[in-house]
Design an enzyme around this catalytic site. Sequence first.
Site, PDB file in Angstrom:
ATOM      1  N   GLU A   1      -3.277   7.730  -4.010  1.00  3.85           N
ATOM      2  CA  GLU A   1      -3.238   6.427  -3.364  1.00  3.85           C
ATOM      3  C   GLU A   1      -3.020   5.331  -4.403  1.00  3.85           C
ATOM      4  O   GLU A   1      -3.655   5.350  -5.457  1.00  3.85           O
ATOM      5  CB  GLU A   1      -4.559   6.207  -2.630  1.00  3.85           C
ATOM      6  CG  GLU A   1      -4.518   5.113  -1.608  1.00  3.85           C
ATOM      7  CD  GLU A   1      -5.866   4.951  -0.918  1.00  3.85           C
ATOM      8  OE1 GLU A   1      -5.898   4.982   0.306  1.00  3.85           O
ATOM      9  OE2 GLU A   1      -6.876   4.793  -1.622  1.00  3.85           O
TER      10      GLU A   1
ATOM     11  N   TYR B   1       0.862  -1.185   0.000  1.00  3.82           N
ATOM     12  CA  TYR B   1       0.000   0.000   0.000  1.00  3.82           C
ATOM     13  C   TYR B   1       0.892   1.226   0.000  1.00  3.82           C
ATOM     14  O   TYR B   1       1.885   1.294   0.737  1.00  3.82           O
ATOM     15  CB  TYR B   1      -0.884   0.022   1.264  1.00  3.82           C
ATOM     16  CG  TYR B   1      -1.662   1.311   1.387  1.00  3.82           C
ATOM     17  CD1 TYR B   1      -2.935   1.433   0.849  1.00  3.82           C
ATOM     18  CD2 TYR B   1      -1.094   2.431   2.002  1.00  3.82           C
ATOM     19  CE1 TYR B   1      -3.632   2.625   0.915  1.00  3.82           C
ATOM     20  CE2 TYR B   1      -1.789   3.629   2.077  1.00  3.82           C
ATOM     21  CZ  TYR B   1      -3.054   3.722   1.534  1.00  3.82           C
ATOM     22  OH  TYR B   1      -3.727   4.905   1.592  1.00  3.82           O
TER      23      TYR B   1
END
Length: 391
Positions: free
Chosen positions: A200, A109
């Site tokens: 993101e 992530y």
Amino acid sequence: MNIHEFQAKRLFAQFGIPVPRGKEIKSVRAAEKWVAALDTPVYVVKAQIHAGGRGKAGGVKLTKHREEVPKLAKELLGKTLVTHQTGPKGRKVRRLLIEEGADIAKELYLGLLVDRDSGRPTFVASTEGGMDIEEVAARTPEKVLKEAVDPAVGFQAHNGRNLAFGLGLPQIEPAVVSPFIAMLDNLYRLFLEKDASLVEINPLVITTEKTLLALDGKISLDDNGLFKHPDLQKLRDLHEEEPLEIEASQHNLNYVKLDGNIGCMVNGAGLAMATMDVIKLAGSEPANFLDVGGGATKETVAAGFRILLKDPHVKGIFINIFGGIVRCERIAHGVIEAAREVGITLPVVVRLQGTNAEEGRRLLLDSGLTVDVATDLWEAAQKIVQMTSAK
Ligand code: GDP
Ligand code: MN
């Protein structure tokens, strides 16, 4: 403003961040044509909506067979996808991203956002990427790393090393350490140059060929910086926005739809927040946040009324105006004219304070409209709550 995954990936590519080969697709025909140009062991068909959680909701399809791609496209196009981020109404899928699949060794992530506590652009990263990052953050917060960048000096190599070593990348896959640090640098440039508020990549994958690849992409742009970027303004997709919020933005009103039944019209964001709080304190729920701004005119008030009345949940209207720059008697004129024009039948409570408040209240009382006039915020809130709950 949010943009689609395929648009975010286009920006990634411009900034040297590796993404799979893919294309935005709007019809089964186009899917057939595009897939003929691809040659890959796995094909990925992804619904493009402004919400995450698509994987778990069936919005991301994988197949090894090229001839299945148009079938998958047909299944997804026009479908209403309900994910944990869309709410129960879901979102209609109007576009797809069809791309070459990746062979995943590890899902990471990576995010970049402005951390309000430190006031700095801050990277957030974890080795536990994929579909359950919220879960990871809640249960094992130690697996989520943060690295703030001093905006005065910009991204530095030590920021990159802190994250790469903090994540244990040299142990996981030494070949990606340098590319990872270079990617952080590129992501930071994108963030700054495009005035983003959030970028993101989840998952950022290490492939079995030991390369990095952004498999998903989300970018939120700062609305206040958009005027500098005509190219980014074009990426806006009105289908993904609340219709009443679009109408409000056309009148320069700051409107956010909520779930309660008391419509609020307030000048100033801080006062609007306080108004919502006081409605809750009085035992009800606001139907919206609406800041008509410092220079509220008859036109903005009328537009505000129209928007509030279009929400079928609204049972009463609470107008809370502080006359600082704007004078209260002007607002009163605006309310009276707008109320007549729009034809309001719901209970309305107006609280006026500040410059020429007295005159404003008198105008409202003499107008013949059935509006309640108050001076005190608490008293006004209780009044509107009472009037709407009796209904
Ligand atoms: P989200 O659920 O809306 O965040 O959609 P994502 O784009 O993150 O996709 C969800 C999941 O699908 C990812 O976490 C991956 O596990 C899987 N996925 C997406 N693209 C590929 C791919 O090219 N290959 C493989 N094997 N899995 C993929
Ligand atoms: Mn994702």
